[in-house]
Write a protein that holds these residues in place. Structure first.
Motif, PDB file in Angstrom:
ATOM      1  N   ASP A   1      -2.403  -0.467   0.707  1.00  0.00           N
ATOM      2  CA  ASP A   1      -1.839  -1.699   0.592  1.00  0.00           C
ATOM      3  C   ASP A   1      -1.722  -1.935  -0.925  1.00  0.00           C
ATOM      4  OD1 ASP A   1      -4.348  -2.111  -0.983  1.00  0.00           O
ATOM      5  OD2 ASP A   1      -5.257  -2.421   1.165  1.00  0.00           O
ATOM      6  N   ARG A   2      -1.491  -3.167  -1.277  1.00  0.00           N
ATOM      7  CA  ARG A   2      -1.054  -3.532  -2.753  1.00  0.00           C
ATOM      8  C   ARG A   2      -1.855  -2.784  -3.579  1.00  0.00           C
ATOM      9  NH1 ARG A   2       2.717  -7.401  -4.536  1.00  0.00           N
ATOM     10  NH2 ARG A   2       3.091  -8.056  -2.284  1.00  0.00           N
ATOM     11  N   THR A   3      -3.061  -3.027  -3.274  1.00  0.00           N
ATOM     12  CA  THR A   3      -4.204  -2.751  -4.312  1.00  0.00           C
ATOM     13  C   THR A   3      -5.003  -1.251  -4.119  1.00  0.00           C
ATOM     14  OG1 THR A   3      -5.727  -4.097  -2.951  1.00  0.00           O
ATOM     15  CG2 THR A   3      -4.839  -5.210  -4.562  1.00  0.00           C
ATOM     16  N   THR A   4      -4.552  -0.678  -3.270  1.00  0.00           N
ATOM     17  CA  THR A   4      -5.239   0.580  -2.621  1.00  0.00           C
ATOM     18  C   THR A   4      -4.356   1.820  -2.481  1.00  0.00           C
ATOM     19  OG1 THR A   4      -6.812  -0.858  -1.331  1.00  0.00           O
ATOM     20  CG2 THR A   4      -7.023   1.652  -0.972  1.00  0.00           C
ATOM     21  N   LEU A   5      -4.764   2.730  -3.176  1.00  0.00           N
ATOM     22  CA  LEU A   5      -3.929   3.853  -3.436  1.00  0.00           C
ATOM     23  C   LEU A   5      -4.353   4.784  -1.974  1.00  0.00           C
ATOM     24  CD1 LEU A   5      -4.088   5.251  -7.120  1.00  0.00           C
ATOM     25  CD2 LEU A   5      -2.180   4.310  -5.883  1.00  0.00           C
ATOM     26  N   ALA A   6      -3.367   5.367  -1.377  1.00  0.00           N
ATOM     27  CA  ALA A   6      -3.541   6.378  -0.208  1.00  0.00           C
ATOM     28  C   ALA A   6      -4.271   7.255  -0.575  1.00  0.00           C
ATOM     29  CB  ALA A   6      -2.345   6.702   0.446  1.00  0.00           C
ATOM     30  N   PRO A   7      -5.382   7.702  -0.018  1.00  0.00           N
ATOM     31  CA  PRO A   7      -6.284   8.875  -0.391  1.00  0.00           C
ATOM     32  C   PRO A   7      -5.690  10.443  -0.282  1.00  0.00           C
ATOM     33  CG  PRO A   7      -7.451   7.980   1.285  1.00  0.00           C
ATOM     34  CD  PRO A   7      -6.086   6.889   1.021  1.00  0.00           C
ATOM     35  N   SER A   8      -4.667  10.222   0.740  1.00  0.00           N
ATOM     36  CA  SER A   8      -4.047  11.561   1.220  1.00  0.00           C
ATOM     37  C   SER A   8      -3.069  11.102   2.217  1.00  0.00           C
ATOM     38  CB  SER A   8      -5.051  12.357   1.902  1.00  0.00           C
ATOM     39  OG  SER A   8      -5.625  11.813   3.042  1.00  0.00           O
ATOM     40  N   ASN A   9      -2.107  12.485   2.406  1.00  0.00           N
ATOM     41  CA  ASN A   9      -1.135  12.258   3.281  1.00  0.00           C
ATOM     42  C   ASN A   9      -1.742  11.884   4.780  1.00  0.00           C
ATOM     43  OD1 ASN A   9       1.826  12.739   2.238  1.00  0.00           O
ATOM     44  ND2 ASN A   9       0.893  14.677   1.348  1.00  0.00           N
ATOM     45  N   ALA A  10      -2.814  12.652   4.910  1.00  0.00           N
ATOM     46  CA  ALA A  10      -3.600  12.657   6.151  1.00  0.00           C
ATOM     47  C   ALA A  10      -3.885  11.002   6.525  1.00  0.00           C
ATOM     48  CB  ALA A  10      -4.720  13.393   6.189  1.00  0.00           C
ATOM     49  N   ALA A  11      -4.094  10.158   5.556  1.00  0.00           N
ATOM     50  CA  ALA A  11      -4.673   8.777   5.854  1.00  0.00           C
ATOM     51  C   ALA A  11      -3.498   8.101   6.072  1.00  0.00           C
ATOM     52  CB  ALA A  11      -5.002   8.116   4.402  1.00  0.00           C
ATOM     53  N   LEU A  12      -2.191   8.462   5.739  1.00  0.00           N
ATOM     54  CA  LEU A  12      -1.065   7.777   6.127  1.00  0.00           C
ATOM     55  C   LEU A  12      -0.729   8.301   7.468  1.00  0.00           C
ATOM     56  CD1 LEU A  12       0.890   7.773   2.781  1.00  0.00           C
ATOM     57  CD2 LEU A  12      -0.274   5.860   3.905  1.00  0.00           C
ATOM     58  N   ILE A  13      -1.033   9.324   7.811  1.00  0.00           N
ATOM     59  CA  ILE A  13      -0.786   9.775   9.086  1.00  0.00           C
ATOM     60  C   ILE A  13      -1.747   9.212  10.158  1.00  0.00           C
ATOM     61  CG2 ILE A  13      -0.766  11.920  10.698  1.00  0.00           C
ATOM     62  CD1 ILE A  13       1.855  11.509   9.114  1.00  0.00           C
ATOM     63  N   GLN A  14      -3.033   8.985   9.922  1.00  0.00           N
ATOM     64  CA  GLN A  14      -3.933   8.523  10.617  1.00  0.00           C
ATOM     65  C   GLN A  14      -3.761   7.140  10.885  1.00  0.00           C
ATOM     66  OE1 GLN A  14      -7.321   9.171   8.231  1.00  0.00           O
ATOM     67  NE2 GLN A  14      -7.952  11.358   8.865  1.00  0.00           N
TER      68      GLN A  14
END
Length: 278
Positions: free
Chosen positions: A235-248
């Motif tokens: 989201d605007r303030t939170t970096l994605a921790p991994s590719n897996a998080a976006l796939i989840q």
């Protein structure tokens, strides 16, 4: 368990850097580890770029070969899709890795504007890349940044210029190209249904549009792409921790719309690919 949804992970791309998000995988080992985590989360396609040690984009076939070997070893059955995108090289250099015979490769069939440059795909280069894919039995994923690209891909497929089953990806949200617009998306879907009813399609959203386009595609019965290439944030303030998080996150939308996440075997069947990689 009908109409499985294929989830493609775009692991690295040519633009995002570790300065933007430390989770962006750059080295081959990082890419293999990140792809494996996304595979465990439900991704059945790995859309792959490679980078130099200084994070600049590369089209080095040796790097692609090492990545392909690692993904095949650690992600059995996963579909490997190389990028022939214009940020990674110039002219025929963009297709130098196709002799490695990945399952798929991206193919842009027309030019358009990017944020600070023209993304050039001249007809002679498009024809050459398509011919190399045919010669090496590589199924193209058409990256459509504009309606004209969809229509051109349909025409090329009908003429026998594209290998395998037609698969078109709508790329939405690139600045100066097609915005993430629901009316346009719906028109794209209808265009595919009316003009290429036997084809499969997917959609990718760039930046903040990623989750929005993921939901549109899943709800409409298509397939979708997520990953740090396209979007480095949750989201605007939170970096994605991994590719897996976006796939989840995309997999959760599949559950919301009562669509099973496609296994690698499902995805290969849907796309008409070889049952297993060589």
């Amino acid at each position: 368990m009908t109409n499985p949804c294929i989830l493609c992970v775009a692991i690295t791309g040519s633009v995002p850097t570790k300065a933007a998000n430390p989770a962006v995988p750059v080295t081959i080992n990082e890419q293999i580890e990140s792809t494996h985590a996304a595979y465990e989360a439900g991704a059945s396609i790995c859309h792959a770029h490679v980078r130099n040690a200084d994070e600049t984009p590369s089209s080095d076939p040796e790097k692609f070969a090492a990545l392909k070997e690692g993904v095949q070893k650690h992600c059995p059955g996963m579909i490997i899709q190389f990028s022939t995108g214009g940020r990674s090289g110039a002219g025929q250099e963009r297709g130098g890795m196709l002799k490695l015979r990945p399952d798929m490769a991206s193919l842009s069939v027309g030019s358009n504007n990017f944020p600070t440059r023209v993304y050039e795909n001249p007809p002679d280069l498009v024809s050459w890349l398509a011919g190399e894919m045919r010669a090496n039995e590589v199924v193209p994923e058409i990256e459509a940044f504009d309606l004209s690209h969809i229509l051109q891909a349909i025409q090329m497929h009908k003429a026998g210029a594209l290998y395998g089953r037609l698969y078109v990806q709508f790329v939405m949200g690139v600045k100066n190209a097609m915005p993430a617009d629901k009316e346009v998306f719906d028109f794209y879907v209808q265009t595919m249904k009316s003009r290429a009813p036997d084809a499969a399609w997917c959609a990718a959203g760039i930046g903040a549009a990623q989750i929005e386009v993921n939901e549109w595609a899943i709800a409409a019965g298509g397939h979708t792409r997520a990953g740090l290439e396209d979007n480095v944030r949750l989201d605007r303030t939170t970096l994605a921790p991994s590719n897996a998080a976006l796939i989840q996150r995309a997999a959760q939308l599949c559950e919301k719309y009562e669509r099973p996440v496609a296994s690698c075997a499902d995805a290969r069947s849907i796309l008409g690919l070889r049952p297993t990689t060589d």
